[in-house]
Design an enzyme around this catalytic site. Sequence first.
Site, PDB file in Angstrom:
ATOM      1  N   LYS A 173       5.628 -12.180 -23.754  1.00 17.81           N
ATOM      2  CA  LYS A 173       6.215 -11.644 -24.997  1.00 17.81           C
ATOM      3  C   LYS A 173       5.938 -10.145 -25.093  1.00 17.81           C
ATOM      4  CE  LYS A 173       2.021 -13.136 -27.429  1.00 17.81           C
ATOM      5  NZ  LYS A 173       1.437 -14.235 -28.222  1.00 17.81           N
TER       6      LYS A 173
ATOM      7  N   ARG B  13      -1.014 -20.611 -39.196  1.00 26.81           N
ATOM      8  CA  ARG B  13       0.114 -19.700 -38.960  1.00 26.81           C
ATOM      9  C   ARG B  13       1.385 -20.543 -39.034  1.00 26.81           C
ATOM     10  NH1 ARG B  13      -0.221 -15.691 -33.816  1.00 26.81           N
ATOM     11  NH2 ARG B  13       0.222 -17.583 -32.623  1.00 26.81           N
TER      12      ARG B  13
ATOM     13  N   HIS C 162      -2.708 -23.769 -31.116  1.00 26.67           N
ATOM     14  CA  HIS C 162      -3.221 -22.432 -30.761  1.00 26.67           C
ATOM     15  C   HIS C 162      -4.574 -22.220 -31.433  1.00 26.67           C
ATOM     16  CE1 HIS C 162      -2.900 -18.415 -29.213  1.00 26.67           C
ATOM     17  NE2 HIS C 162      -2.805 -17.831 -30.385  1.00 26.67           N
TER      18      HIS C 162
ATOM     19  N   ARG D 130      -1.672 -21.654 -21.307  1.00 23.18           N
ATOM     20  CA  ARG D 130      -0.877 -20.453 -21.594  1.00 23.18           C
ATOM     21  C   ARG D 130      -1.685 -19.211 -21.236  1.00 23.18           C
ATOM     22  NH1 ARG D 130      -0.422 -23.544 -26.389  1.00 23.18           N
ATOM     23  NH2 ARG D 130      -1.571 -21.968 -27.553  1.00 23.18           N
TER      24      ARG D 130
ATOM     25  N   TYR E 267      -1.793  20.794 -35.408  1.00 25.51           N
ATOM     26  CA  TYR E 267      -1.391  20.580 -36.814  1.00 25.51           C
ATOM     27  C   TYR E 267      -2.616  20.490 -37.709  1.00 25.51           C
ATOM     28  CZ  TYR E 267       3.419  19.425 -35.472  1.00 25.51           C
ATOM     29  OH  TYR E 267       4.708  19.460 -34.995  1.00 25.51           O
TER      30      TYR E 267
ATOM     31  N   CYS F 147      -0.248  15.111 -31.529  1.00 26.61           N
ATOM     32  CA  CYS F 147       1.109  15.334 -32.041  1.00 26.61           C
ATOM     33  C   CYS F 147       2.016  14.182 -31.595  1.00 26.61           C
ATOM     34  CB  CYS F 147       1.690  16.630 -31.495  1.00 26.61           C
ATOM     35  SG  CYS F 147       0.607  18.057 -31.557  1.00 26.61           S
TER      36      CYS F 147
ATOM     37  N   ASP G  27       4.432  14.270 -29.425  1.00 30.14           N
ATOM     38  CA  ASP G  27       4.776  14.300 -27.999  1.00 30.14           C
ATOM     39  C   ASP G  27       3.752  15.009 -27.119  1.00 30.14           C
ATOM     40  OD1 ASP G  27       7.477  13.515 -28.973  1.00 30.14           O
ATOM     41  OD2 ASP G  27       7.407  15.574 -29.708  1.00 30.14           O
TER      42      ASP G  27
END
Length: 370
Positions: A48, A146, A175, A227, A269, A315, A317
């Site tokens: 997933k 859940r 689970h 799993r 910043y 930042c 990027d």
Amino acid sequence: MDYTKTMKRGENVIHYRDTYACIRLDYLQDNVETLYQKVRKPLMAIIKANAYGHGYQQVANILKDNPHISMFGVATLKEAIDLRKIGIQQDILVLGAIPIEDLDLVIHYDITLSLFSKEYMAEIQKLYHHHKPVKVHIKIDTGMNRIGLKSKAEFEDILACCQNSMFQVDGVFTHFATADDEMQNDAYEQQIQMFYDIIGQHSFRYIHCQNSAAMMYHQDDRSNLARIGIAMYGVDPSGEECQALKQVMSLYTRVSMIKQVKKGERIGYGLTYTALEDEYIATLPIGYADGLIRANQGREVYIEGHYYPIVGRVCMDQMMVKVDQNVHLHDRVEIFGEHITLARMAKELSTIPYEIVCLVSERVERIYKK
Ligand SMILES: *Cc1c(COP(=O)(O)O)cnc(C)c1O
């Protein structure tokens, strides 16, 4: 020149930049083998969330031929359909709830659903108009609260309602909430006890409850499928360092600029960092849009044998690190990998390794090693 074509390297989009994740598929296979040797039963590979950020296509492609992997598990219908579209033939279980409006797609792509409540079953019955049965694994809630059926009565009721051509019950599962935590062993024991009490004498093609932590820290001989998630990616579910597993993902970038700043100059910043003396500052082309969240300010990166602190705010990027004369333009920088493990990084960020790898964004190119 045709600008409309997407540039790809293999199945991978090229991002034309120096920031990349290295994915060791050979380590992934080694980890599967290690866990298989421990439990000696067929495995459902949990891929997933883009295979926990590792790239579902490459991961599924290598695992589909691994004899220990009998099934795949994902979180959403889209993730399941994506696997069919790249040619995965094995059963694919969607672990979470999918909107029942999309039942046609479930049937068309031969996807297996988690059947987790009477209401959900009723919704399926209302919309069902097919010739093929819906494949399901019945989900039992043994304490996580859940999704899942909470009692033997509910389970027996659902099972009785499945005795028709609309449903094909291929499995039953639960689970664990605490399998990674020694201190909460009682909770684990209660859950597994309740699971087998509820199943009773019924038999199923697949009975599964173990996640990575349960496989590593507990023994269970009655289930016939396990799993495998985070352990496959080489990370101990407890968040501790692990010698037995090999970390599959490493994240790297390269120095894009080095400058000298004078004592008292401030950085980034908000100008939150002030140089304490004349200092060398390196700029790296990686930021929170790559998944390296702002909480990393103050942590360290690894460059050519030494550790250096991230200074100023991260930042979107880019970010800055305080270095010394040993660091050169274009040097490779390890964000996490051999010298900074995910376990260590997660502790420093007060989180878990799962979160760090899942956050590595699409913009980070994945480079695969077999
Ligand atoms: C994500 C998930 C797993 C895998 O858990 P790991 O801790 O990564 O092994 C197993 N089962 C279910 C139901 C899940 O949602």
